[in-house]
Design an enzyme around this catalytic site. Sequence first.
Site, PDB file in Angstrom:
ATOM      1  N   SER A   1       0.845  -1.186   0.000  1.00  0.00           N
ATOM      2  CA  SER A   1       0.000   0.000   0.000  1.00  0.00           C
ATOM      3  C   SER A   1       0.886   1.243   0.000  1.00  0.00           C
ATOM      4  CB  SER A   1      -0.945   0.010   1.202  1.00  0.00           C
ATOM      5  OG  SER A   1      -0.236  -0.095   2.423  1.00  0.00           O
TER       6      SER A   1
ATOM      7  N   GLY B   1      -0.350   4.645  -0.042  1.00  0.00           N
ATOM      8  CA  GLY B   1      -1.087   5.869   0.252  1.00  0.00           C
ATOM      9  C   GLY B   1      -1.721   6.447  -0.995  1.00  0.00           C
ATOM     10  N   ALA B   2      -1.502   7.745  -1.208  1.00  0.00           N
ATOM     11  CA  ALA B   2      -2.114   8.430  -2.343  1.00  0.00           C
ATOM     12  C   ALA B   2      -1.612   7.911  -3.688  1.00  0.00           C
ATOM     13  CB  ALA B   2      -1.840   9.928  -2.245  1.00  0.00           C
TER      14      ALA B   2
ATOM     15  N   GLY C   1      -1.435   4.779  -4.474  1.00  0.00           N
ATOM     16  CA  GLY C   1      -2.129   3.553  -4.822  1.00  0.00           C
ATOM     17  C   GLY C   1      -1.531   2.320  -4.190  1.00  0.00           C
TER      18      GLY C   1
ATOM     19  N   GLY D   1      -4.793   1.189   4.774  1.00  0.00           N
ATOM     20  CA  GLY D   1      -4.145  -0.040   4.339  1.00  0.00           C
ATOM     21  C   GLY D   1      -4.927  -1.275   4.744  1.00  0.00           C
ATOM     22  N   ASP D   2      -5.557  -1.223   5.910  1.00  0.00           N
ATOM     23  CA  ASP D   2      -6.381  -2.347   6.359  1.00  0.00           C
ATOM     24  C   ASP D   2      -7.597  -2.513   5.444  1.00  0.00           C
ATOM     25  OD1 ASP D   2      -4.595  -2.362   8.520  1.00  0.00           O
ATOM     26  OD2 ASP D   2      -5.890  -1.025   9.681  1.00  0.00           O
TER      27      ASP D   2
END
Length: 271
Positions: free
Chosen positions: A220, A222-223, A225, A251-252
């Site tokens: 993961s 973040g912004a 992708g 992320g979860d």
Amino acid sequence: MIVTLTLNPSLDRTIEVAALTRGAVIRTRPARLGPGGKGVNVSRVLLVARVPSVAVLALGGPDGARLRRLLEAEDLVVRVVPVAGRTRSNVTIVEPGGVVTKLNEPGSRLTRAELDAVAGAVLAEAARASWVVACGSLPPGVPETFYGDLCADLAPTPVRVAVDTSGPALPAAAGAGADLIKPNREELVAAVGRPVDRLSDVIGAAAELRALGAKAVLVSLGAEGAVLVDDDGIVTGTAPVDRPRCTVGAGDALLAGFLAAGARGPDALAA
């Protein structure tokens, strides 16, 4: 059905502020109290996606009892392993624009007998599951091989194991042959010991974890992708958010959505 494991759950208090200034008296909006912990978050997202799950939790003390009540009020199926220590409380401070500051307690130590009870509960629930998802930090004193040992225990069964953790426990789980590991960028950096600033760096680091034994790596970013690296190759994706409010649990949610997409068929990773 999916079993989630949270060794170090928490009661999470979220506070929104106009700006976080050290040493100042800050007026806040009313705080929100909710259940916390990576495995808890995964089970809550699976519930929304209508994918059955059981959340195995090590809980202790009044805060543990309160956390259980919060989850059961959401109709989440939980299997509690009672422990002597108290369940931790965390604080999340959210500023405009989605800037988040987290204050996380370490959690209480678990005895060998308590860890054995947790592993026993997971193995019992796994008898009717397609995935076991072991998530989150390890409480103080828990061996960094705990998730890897769980992978080894489940290796003779058809159940697949996903691990989302940090520190030495992450490469240990990869080395134990986890079917899926899900680091974020910072956890990936810690695992391989070098920066992963570019997409090619991320893919290379994921390949290293696969070389240790992990069958698939979902990163993961973040912004930026997410990236999946597995036997079928490399898949990248983005889901832009115009006005982020809080990144906690993102992320979860990614992990839960990924599993939910394949939970209805035999080949979850190919879904």
